[in-house]
Scaffold this motif. Structure first.
Motif, PDB file in Angstrom:
ATOM      1  N   GLY A   1       0.870  -1.281  -0.299  1.00 35.60           N
ATOM      2  CA  GLY A   1       0.120  -0.040   0.032  1.00 35.60           C
ATOM      3  C   GLY A   1       0.963   1.314  -0.033  1.00 35.60           C
ATOM      4  N   ASN A   2       0.245   2.333   0.438  1.00 43.60           N
ATOM      5  CA  ASN A   2       0.712   3.605   0.420  1.00 43.60           C
ATOM      6  C   ASN A   2       2.565   3.623   1.090  1.00 43.60           C
ATOM      7  N   LEU A   3       2.484   3.263   2.016  1.00 42.15           N
ATOM      8  CA  LEU A   3       3.598   3.166   2.874  1.00 42.15           C
ATOM      9  C   LEU A   3       4.870   2.476   1.911  1.00 42.15           C
ATOM     10  N   ALA A   4       4.617   1.146   1.877  1.00 42.71           N
ATOM     11  CA  ALA A   4       5.384   0.231   1.142  1.00 42.71           C
ATOM     12  C   ALA A   4       5.826   0.769  -0.023  1.00 42.71           C
ATOM     13  N   GLN A   5       4.761   1.370  -0.958  1.00 45.62           N
ATOM     14  CA  GLN A   5       5.044   2.243  -2.288  1.00 45.62           C
ATOM     15  C   GLN A   5       6.220   3.111  -1.928  1.00 45.62           C
ATOM     16  N   ALA A   6       5.940   4.039  -0.731  1.00 46.96           N
ATOM     17  CA  ALA A   6       6.994   5.103  -0.639  1.00 46.96           C
ATOM     18  C   ALA A   6       8.301   4.450  -0.234  1.00 46.96           C
ATOM     19  N   VAL A   7       8.176   3.465   0.498  1.00 42.06           N
ATOM     20  CA  VAL A   7       9.722   2.952   0.844  1.00 42.06           C
ATOM     21  C   VAL A   7      10.466   2.404  -0.386  1.00 42.06           C
ATOM     22  N   ILE A   8       9.499   1.716  -1.312  1.00 41.13           N
ATOM     23  CA  ILE A   8      10.260   1.105  -2.559  1.00 41.13           C
ATOM     24  C   ILE A   8      10.764   2.081  -3.375  1.00 41.13           C
ATOM     25  N   LYS A   9       9.827   3.099  -3.691  1.00 39.30           N
ATOM     26  CA  LYS A   9      10.393   4.364  -4.471  1.00 39.30           C
ATOM     27  C   LYS A   9      11.534   4.872  -3.875  1.00 39.30           C
ATOM     28  N   GLY A  10      11.730   5.123  -2.592  1.00 36.84           N
ATOM     29  CA  GLY A  10      13.067   5.931  -1.835  1.00 36.84           C
ATOM     30  C   GLY A  10      14.045   4.761  -2.185  1.00 36.84           C
ATOM     31  N   LEU A  11      13.875   3.514  -1.899  1.00 37.41           N
ATOM     32  CA  LEU A  11      14.710   2.458  -2.234  1.00 37.41           C
ATOM     33  C   LEU A  11      15.465   2.455  -3.574  1.00 37.41           C
ATOM     34  N   PHE A  12      14.249   2.839  -4.608  1.00 40.72           N
ATOM     35  CA  PHE A  12      14.738   2.691  -6.065  1.00 40.72           C
ATOM     36  C   PHE A  12      15.488   3.868  -6.465  1.00 40.72           C
ATOM     37  N   GLU A  13      15.115   4.974  -6.000  1.00 46.37           N
ATOM     38  CA  GLU A  13      15.386   6.284  -6.411  1.00 46.37           C
ATOM     39  C   GLU A  13      16.940   6.367  -5.851  1.00 46.37           C
ATOM     40  N   GLY A  14      17.014   6.093  -4.413  1.00 49.26           N
ATOM     41  CA  GLY A  14      18.464   6.138  -3.799  1.00 49.26           C
ATOM     42  C   GLY A  14      19.328   5.192  -4.012  1.00 49.26           C
ATOM     43  N   GLN A  15      18.862   4.235  -5.118  1.00 48.32           N
ATOM     44  CA  GLN A  15      19.775   3.138  -5.404  1.00 48.32           C
ATOM     45  C   GLN A  15      20.387   2.407  -4.180  1.00 48.32           C
ATOM     46  N   VAL A  16      19.429   2.407  -3.203  1.00 53.54           N
ATOM     47  CA  VAL A  16      20.057   1.670  -1.819  1.00 53.54           C
ATOM     48  C   VAL A  16      20.040   0.085  -2.327  1.00 53.54           C
ATOM     49  N   VAL A  17      18.959  -0.468  -2.904  1.00 54.99           N
ATOM     50  CA  VAL A  17      18.924  -1.798  -3.335  1.00 54.99           C
ATOM     51  C   VAL A  17      18.610  -2.054  -4.756  1.00 54.99           C
ATOM     52  N   PRO A  18      19.264  -2.847  -5.543  1.00 50.40           N
ATOM     53  CA  PRO A  18      18.819  -3.068  -6.792  1.00 50.40           C
ATOM     54  C   PRO A  18      17.419  -3.651  -6.783  1.00 50.40           C
ATOM     55  N   SER A  19      16.602  -3.145  -7.776  1.00 52.96           N
ATOM     56  CA  SER A  19      15.077  -3.474  -7.823  1.00 52.96           C
ATOM     57  C   SER A  19      14.897  -4.820  -7.948  1.00 52.96           C
ATOM     58  N   HIS A  20      15.617  -5.697  -8.562  1.00 57.37           N
ATOM     59  CA  HIS A  20      15.410  -7.119  -8.780  1.00 57.37           C
ATOM     60  C   HIS A  20      15.477  -7.864  -7.495  1.00 57.37           C
ATOM     61  N   GLN A  21      16.203  -7.146  -6.391  1.00 57.65           N
ATOM     62  CA  GLN A  21      16.079  -7.684  -4.929  1.00 57.65           C
ATOM     63  C   GLN A  21      15.177  -7.304  -4.187  1.00 57.65           C
ATOM     64  N   ILE A  22      14.015  -6.576  -4.900  1.00 55.53           N
ATOM     65  CA  ILE A  22      12.878  -6.183  -3.991  1.00 55.53           C
ATOM     66  C   ILE A  22      11.659  -7.024  -4.197  1.00 55.53           C
ATOM     67  N   PHE A  23      11.105  -7.450  -3.319  1.00 53.88           N
ATOM     68  CA  PHE A  23       9.947  -8.693  -3.401  1.00 53.88           C
ATOM     69  C   PHE A  23       8.799  -7.902  -2.719  1.00 53.88           C
ATOM     70  N   ALA A  24       7.712  -8.205  -3.303  1.00 58.71           N
ATOM     71  CA  ALA A  24       6.307  -7.709  -2.663  1.00 58.71           C
ATOM     72  C   ALA A  24       5.377  -8.472  -2.879  1.00 58.71           C
ATOM     73  N   SER A  25       4.323  -8.609  -1.920  1.00 57.78           N
ATOM     74  CA  SER A  25       2.840  -9.366  -2.094  1.00 57.78           C
ATOM     75  C   SER A  25       1.843  -8.641  -1.736  1.00 57.78           C
ATOM     76  N   ASN A  26       0.909  -8.628  -2.034  1.00 54.50           N
ATOM     77  CA  ASN A  26      -0.295  -7.735  -1.494  1.00 54.50           C
ATOM     78  C   ASN A  26      -1.776  -8.640  -1.618  1.00 54.50           C
ATOM     79  N   ARG A  27      -2.783  -8.299  -0.836  1.00 52.74           N
ATOM     80  CA  ARG A  27      -3.991  -9.075  -1.008  1.00 52.74           C
ATOM     81  C   ARG A  27      -4.627  -8.994  -2.352  1.00 52.74           C
ATOM     82  N   SER A  28      -4.500  -7.961  -2.899  1.00 54.35           N
ATOM     83  CA  SER A  28      -5.151  -7.813  -4.292  1.00 54.35           C
ATOM     84  C   SER A  28      -3.986  -7.275  -5.304  1.00 54.35           C
ATOM     85  N   PRO A  29      -4.131  -7.927  -6.492  1.00 55.25           N
ATOM     86  CA  PRO A  29      -2.865  -7.717  -7.377  1.00 55.25           C
ATOM     87  C   PRO A  29      -2.473  -6.340  -7.859  1.00 55.25           C
ATOM     88  N   GLY A  30      -3.584  -5.450  -8.190  1.00 53.09           N
ATOM     89  CA  GLY A  30      -3.337  -4.242  -8.908  1.00 53.09           C
ATOM     90  C   GLY A  30      -2.125  -3.586  -8.547  1.00 53.09           C
TER      91      GLY A  30
END
Ligand SMILES: NC(=O)c1ccc[n+]([C@@H]2O[C@H](COP(=O)([O-])OP(=O)(O)OC[C@H]3O[C@@H](n4cnc5c(N)ncnc54)[C@H](OP(=O)(O)O)[C@@H]3O)[C@@H](O)[C@H]2O)c1
Length: 286
Positions: free
Chosen positions: A26-55
């Motif tokens: 959701g909102n907070l996970a998206q903000a962290v993922i965006k930050g990790l991506f933009e700050g190049q903290v972790v390569p995006s292929h090393q980020i995994f996520a699940s959610n109740r609904s798929p959209g």
């Protein structure tokens, strides 16, 4: 390079090798993922996520190239660090059925506001746990995020701060009482500040300003005061206030009235009420 730079570099390097999983996108996970991506903290292929609904997952995959998981269990199995980013009422429903999948010593960071360390430990006793409390400005990278660890580990501490610095200022708390007080001050506190901003706006609108202009004046006044305070080194709020309020002047008249009306007392009671409600909710009272 000094000692702190060395350890920071090590942490950055260490994080780059880690797989980070999100249960809840959701909102907070998206903000962290965006930050990790933009700050190049972790390569995006090393980020995994699940959610109740798929959209939301498909959007995150398209935007940042993260790996989508079809179950929470898959996130746990594929990640070194698992971030629990579901609402508090959904947390136990999400982790109870998969608690055995977490490895001994696996790092788990919970963002769920009302779920205390004891409950987390009872459900995931084999893991290293961190309880995080962000406030809503974290969504624009200007939050203040308190965290508590269930064990002392400077390496883990540096890593948590690195992971979440994209959301704002990250501050470690020594115990849960402090974390709860922090939550009232910063998380509920954000709501209290909006209440004050409404009073400001109402008053200025009564003096003929259009709502949009009145809102801008309020925002800039609060923002300017905060920025001034943040750039004033060790200056206390009281010193800053004294620079605005000359003796027997316009500001002093208003401040005298605020003190006579015991605004501080009213605010303290409100803080305490929030703290009490927080304790009630943690004890499971309606
Ligand atoms: N947003 C903030 O500013 C803020 C501030 C402080 C603390 N927090 C804390 O951060 C956490 C996340 O908040 P948020 O604002 O990001 O909430 P959110 O936008 O509602 O996101 C939560 C996500 O969790 C998903 N979810 C629910 N149950 C699940 C399950 N069993 N398995 C997998 N995913 C599941 C939901 O899926 P659906 O798409 O199906 O709904 C939703 O996308 C909460 O615990 C909240 O207390 C948030």
């Amino acid at each position: 390079m000094n000692q702190s730079n060395v350890s920071q570099t090590n942490v950055n390097h260490y994080l780059k090798t880690k797989k980070i999983g999100f249960i809840g996108a959701g909102n907070l996970a998206q903000a962290v993922i965006k930050g990790l991506f933009e700050g190049q903290v972790v390569p995006s292929h090393q980020i995994f996520a699940s959610n109740r609904s798929p959209g939301k997952l498909q959007k995150l995959k398209d935007q940042f190239g993260i790996q989508v998981c079809t179950s929470n269990e898959e996130v746990v199995e594929k990640s070194d660090i698992v971030i629990l980013a579901v609402k508090p009422q959904d947390l136990l429903i999400a982790i109870e059925p998969i608690s055995q999948s977490f490895l001994a010593g696996q790092m788990v960071l919970s963002l769920a506001a009302g779920i205390r360390m004891k409950t987390l430990s009872q459900n995931l006793p084999q893991t290293r746990l961190v309880r995080m409390i962000p406030n809503t400005p974290a969504l624009i990278g200007r939050g203040v995020i308190g965290y508590l660890m269930n064990e002392v580990d400077p390496g883990l501490e540096a890593m948590v701060e690195d992971l979440f610095s994209c959301l704002g200022k990250v501050i470690r708390m020594e115990d849960e009482d402090k974390l709860e007080a922090f939550m009232v001050a910063s998380s509920s506190g954000t709501g209290f500040i909006f209440e004050l901003m409404m009073y400001w706006q109402d008053w200025i609108e009564e003096h003929g300003f259009e709502p949009k202009v009145a809102s801008e004046i309020v925002i800039e006044t609060f923002l300017g005061a905060s920025l001034l305070a943040s750039q004033s080194g060790n200056g206390s709020f009281e010193e800053l206030q004294m620079r605005v309020a000359s003796r027997k002047g316009v500001t002093a008249a208003g401040l005298d009235s605020m003190r006579e009306l015991e605004i501080e007392r009213a605010m303290r009671i409100s803080f305490e009420k929030s703290a009490m409600r927080n304790s009630e909710m943690a004890r499971g009272l309606k």
